[in-house]
Design a protein around this motif. Structure first.
Motif, short mmCIF file in Angstrom:
data_model
loop_
_atom_site.label_atom_id
_atom_site.label_comp_id
_atom_site.label_asym_id
_atom_site.label_seq_id
_atom_site.Cartn_x
_atom_site.Cartn_y
_atom_site.Cartn_z
N ILE A 1 0.85 -1.19 0.00
CA ILE A 1 0.00 0.00 0.00
C ILE A 1 0.89 1.24 0.00
N ARG A 2 0.35 2.32 -0.52
CA ARG A 2 1.07 3.59 -0.43
C ARG A 2 0.52 4.35 0.77
N TYR A 3 1.41 4.78 1.65
CA TYR A 3 0.99 5.46 2.86
C TYR A 3 1.87 6.69 3.00
N TYR A 4 1.25 7.87 2.91
CA TYR A 4 1.99 9.12 2.91
C TYR A 4 3.17 9.07 1.92
N GLY A 5 2.88 8.57 0.72
CA GLY A 5 3.89 8.55 -0.34
C GLY A 5 4.91 7.42 -0.23
N LYS A 6 4.81 6.65 0.86
CA LYS A 6 5.79 5.55 1.02
C LYS A 6 5.12 4.22 0.74
N GLU A 7 5.85 3.33 0.10
CA GLU A 7 5.29 2.01 -0.18
C GLU A 7 5.54 1.09 1.02
N MET A 8 4.45 0.46 1.48
CA MET A 8 4.59 -0.42 2.65
C MET A 8 3.85 -1.73 2.40
N ASP A 9 4.25 -2.77 3.14
CA ASP A 9 3.53 -4.04 3.05
C ASP A 9 2.16 -3.90 3.70
N LEU A 10 1.15 -4.45 3.06
CA LEU A 10 -0.16 -4.56 3.70
C LEU A 10 0.02 -5.46 4.94
N PRO A 11 -0.58 -5.11 6.08
CA PRO A 11 -0.31 -5.90 7.29
C PRO A 11 -1.11 -7.22 7.35
N ARG A 12 -1.04 -8.00 6.32
CA ARG A 12 -1.67 -9.34 6.25
C ARG A 12 -1.40 -9.85 4.84
N LEU A 13 -1.55 -11.15 4.65
CA LEU A 13 -1.45 -11.71 3.30
C LEU A 13 -2.87 -11.86 2.76
N THR A 14 -3.01 -11.77 1.46
CA THR A 14 -4.35 -11.84 0.87
C THR A 14 -4.36 -12.77 -0.35
N ALA A 15 -5.55 -13.12 -0.77
CA ALA A 15 -5.72 -13.88 -2.02
C ALA A 15 -7.15 -13.65 -2.47
N TRP A 16 -7.35 -13.78 -3.75
CA TRP A 16 -8.65 -13.51 -4.34
C TRP A 16 -9.00 -14.65 -5.29
N TYR A 17 -10.12 -15.30 -5.06
CA TYR A 17 -10.56 -16.42 -5.89
C TYR A 17 -12.00 -16.14 -6.34
N GLY A 18 -12.37 -16.71 -7.49
CA GLY A 18 -13.77 -16.54 -7.88
C GLY A 18 -14.01 -16.83 -9.34
N ASP A 19 -15.23 -16.52 -9.79
CA ASP A 19 -15.58 -16.69 -11.20
C ASP A 19 -14.62 -15.84 -12.02
N LYS A 20 -14.19 -16.37 -13.18
CA LYS A 20 -13.05 -15.71 -13.85
C LYS A 20 -13.41 -14.37 -14.49
N ASP A 21 -14.68 -14.14 -14.74
CA ASP A 21 -15.03 -12.87 -15.37
C ASP A 21 -15.27 -11.75 -14.34
N LYS A 22 -15.08 -12.05 -13.05
CA LYS A 22 -15.36 -11.05 -12.02
C LYS A 22 -14.07 -10.49 -11.44
N SER A 23 -13.66 -9.31 -11.89
CA SER A 23 -12.46 -8.72 -11.28
C SER A 23 -12.91 -7.64 -10.30
#
Ligand SMILES: O=C(O)CCC(=O)C(=O)O
Ligand SMILES: [Mn+2]
Length: 217
Positions: free
Chosen positions: A65-87
């Motif tokens: 994430i960008r926070y006050y102009g600095k790039e930082m790690d999001l404080p968790r890991l994520t993943a996104w799954y689903g129907d392929k036409d849904k972004s």
């Protein structure tokens, strides 16, 4: 869908018999919102299996994430799954879904009766310890439409989910303990009037996996 034994953990008849879509539910006292918690929606043994299978089988990613102009790690890991036409765009991060896996479809189908909707995507969060968190937000992205139903399933470490009303500052925050195997449903105008967060804690906590099932239009 029948569990695919090559991919999914084995279930005993005991688990089948104790699966209870009518597991006791509680409506939270939230004006302008509709939030229902089912503790023990999933049995203890199968929740243990789901946790392990998701921990090792999901393609977890570390987003920035960008926070006050600095790039930082999001404080968790994520993943996104689903129907392929849904972004979907989450916290301004464009996400292309991975295709459904058998375990995700199984969990999805189990919660759909209670939720009363058919979900077409799921966002997963892995909180590795108490320092991982998600800050105040509503699940109100335009692609979710008006009054979305979100089905939130938790496995692993219990974490506190907090709600605060966006306008009525006199209302106190509401804390909900999201326990291993629980299902939380957020419906109606909840996202319009309330924000939620998983706060950080200095307590020594083990990891937790959360799945939020959504309908993307
Ligand atoms: O981990 C949770 O219970 C909440 C996650 C959440 O709010 C989200 O991903 O939008
Ligand atoms: Mn959310």
């Amino acid at each position: 869908m029948k569990p695919d034994n090559n991919v999914l953990p084995n279930y005993s008849l005991w688990d089948e018999l104790h699966f209870s879509p009518n597991s006791e539910s509680r409506d939270l006292p939230m004006p302008d919102g509709e939030v229902i918690i089912f503790h023990d929606f999933f049995g203890g043994k199968e929740s243990d299996d789901f946790f392990q299978t998701l921990l090792s089988g999901i393609k977890w990613r570390q987003d920035k994430i960008r926070y006050y102009g600095k790039e930082m790690d999001l404080p968790r890991l994520t993943a996104w799954y689903g129907d392929k036409d849904k972004s979907y765009t989450y916290s301004r991060i464009p996400m292309k879904p991975e295709p459904w896996t058998p375990i995700l479809l199984l969990i999805k189908e189990r919660i759909e009766t209670a939720a009363g909707v058919n979900f077409n995507s799921v966002l997963l969060n892995l909180y590795r310890n108490g320092r991982d968190s998600v800050s105040w937000h509503s699940d109100d992205e335009p692609e979710l439409g008006e009054n979305p139903t979100v089905g939130s399933v938790s496995f692993g470490q219990t974490r506190t989910l907090q709600f605060r009303h966006k306008l009525r500052k006199e209302l106190s925050k509401i804390d909900v303990q999201l326990t291993h195997g629980s299902l939380l449903l957020m419906k109606g105008q909840t996202q319009r009037f309330w924000q939620h967060q998983i706060p950080k804690t200095t307590r020594h906590l083990k990891s937790r996996i959360n799945l939020t099932f959504r309908v993307i239009y």
